[in-house]
Design an enzyme around this catalytic site. Structure first.
Site, PDB file in Angstrom:
ATOM      1  N   HIS A  84      -1.464  -7.019  -2.674  1.00 47.47           N
ATOM      2  CA  HIS A  84      -0.941  -7.192  -1.226  1.00 47.47           C
ATOM      3  C   HIS A  84      -1.024  -5.972  -0.512  1.00 47.47           C
ATOM      4  O   HIS A  84      -1.047  -4.870  -0.855  1.00 47.47           O
ATOM      5  CB  HIS A  84       0.459  -7.199  -1.712  1.00 47.47           C
ATOM      6  CG  HIS A  84       1.746  -7.200  -0.666  1.00 47.47           C
ATOM      7  ND1 HIS A  84       2.389  -6.386  -0.262  1.00 47.47           N
ATOM      8  CD2 HIS A  84       1.698  -8.180   0.423  1.00 47.47           C
ATOM      9  CE1 HIS A  84       3.111  -6.472   0.774  1.00 47.47           C
ATOM     10  NE2 HIS A  84       2.698  -7.576   1.252  1.00 47.47           N
ATOM     11  N   SER A  85      -1.284  -6.149   0.783  1.00 47.42           N
ATOM     12  CA  SER A  85      -1.165  -4.938   1.680  1.00 47.42           C
ATOM     13  C   SER A  85      -2.258  -3.946   1.427  1.00 47.42           C
ATOM     14  O   SER A  85      -3.375  -4.146   1.315  1.00 47.42           O
ATOM     15  CB  SER A  85       0.130  -4.661   2.028  1.00 47.42           C
ATOM     16  OG  SER A  85       0.267  -3.847   3.216  1.00 47.42           O
ATOM     17  N   TYR A  86      -2.009  -2.690   1.044  1.00 46.98           N
ATOM     18  CA  TYR A  86      -2.666  -1.607   0.769  1.00 46.98           C
ATOM     19  C   TYR A  86      -3.415  -1.978  -0.559  1.00 46.98           C
ATOM     20  O   TYR A  86      -4.681  -1.626  -0.870  1.00 46.98           O
ATOM     21  CB  TYR A  86      -1.774  -0.296   0.392  1.00 46.98           C
ATOM     22  CG  TYR A  86      -2.350   0.375  -0.480  1.00 46.98           C
ATOM     23  CD1 TYR A  86      -3.523   1.336  -0.074  1.00 46.98           C
ATOM     24  CD2 TYR A  86      -1.949   0.819  -1.741  1.00 46.98           C
ATOM     25  CE1 TYR A  86      -3.934   2.430  -1.094  1.00 46.98           C
ATOM     26  CE2 TYR A  86      -2.415   1.535  -2.652  1.00 46.98           C
ATOM     27  CZ  TYR A  86      -3.595   2.443  -2.284  1.00 46.98           C
ATOM     28  OH  TYR A  86      -4.159   3.242  -3.196  1.00 46.98           O
TER      29      TYR A  86
END
Length: 238
Positions: free
Chosen positions: A76-78
């Site tokens: 997720h994300s980073y």
């Protein structure tokens, strides 16, 4: 039975998959949702040298010590930075990559370079604590920053956010095995809001998966729409 390894984004920990993991487990799958060094319940382990490579090593070691294979590796994300690095190091252990509203890095690119419109504001709030450069310091209303608006979700998430080591966002991803990471099957699960606000070159990467899903919700979709996320992950496992 499939094996899922769920990697969180900046300022989070393994806790953020608290509603998704049981749904996958109840369907008969094996789940690992670790907190990366210096994050979540492991916030006490942060040091001045904690960086992207540290987090890649966290996940590689988990997979090797648990002898995991055919892994569906979710970031997720980073966490998209992390899972791409892991896929480069141990591609033979991975069945598929899933980018959960995540960064899509290439060799030699940092998260700061990949998404400057989102990371530069974080750098502006950087503080040095015990010799460690940290960003994403939690504050009242922080859940809204991640697209969490339901009062129950806010009450659950806000006490759990933790600052994130800045070096993770600033260190470029360095691939060791050519394009091995990019030969693996990949699924994108995007948020409508993120797609709408992304620059054109970023949007192309968000839609270049073998499968592409979209959920009309905030960035922390595993918290705001755990049922839909689990349903999409189960379709990958199937």
């Amino acid at each position: 039975m499939a094996t899922f390894v769920l990697i969180h984004g900046g300022g989070h920990g393994g806790w953020c998959y608290g509603e998704v993991s049981p749904l996958l487990r109840d369907a008969g799958h094996m789940i690992h949702a670790p907190s990366l060094t210096g994050c979540g319940d492991r916030k006490h382990t942060v040091t001045s040298s904690t960086d992207l490579d540290t987090h890649i090593t966290d996940v590689v070691n988990l997979m090797e010590f648990e002898d995991l294979s055919e892994v569906i590796l979710v970031g997720h994300s980073y966490g998209g930075m992390v899972i791409t690095g892991v896929a480069d190091r141990v591609p033979a252990r991975i069945r598929e990559l899933v980018f959960l509203d995540a960064s899509h890095p290439t060799d030699g690119v940092s998260l700061r370079m990949n998404a400057p419109h989102r990371i530069e504001p974080a750098y502006a709030g950087m503080r040095v604590v015990d010799g460690v450069e940290l960003v994403l310091f939690p504050q009242p209303g922080w859940a809204a920053f991640f697209g969490i608006r339901d009062p129950d979700d806010v009450a659950w998430a806000e006490p759990r956010f933790t600052p994130h080591p800045w070096k993770c966002f600033d260190q470029p991803l360095l691939l060791h095995n050519g394009d091995a990471a990019f030969k693996l099957p990949r699924t994108n699960i995007n948020c409508t809001e993120t797609l709408r606000d992304s620059p054109e070159d970023m949007r192309r990467r968000q839609l270049d998966g073998h499968r592409n899903f979209e959920i009309d919700t905030g960035h922390d979709l595993m918290i705001t729409e755990p049922g839909k996320v689990a349903e999409m992950l189960l379709s990958v496992a199937a």
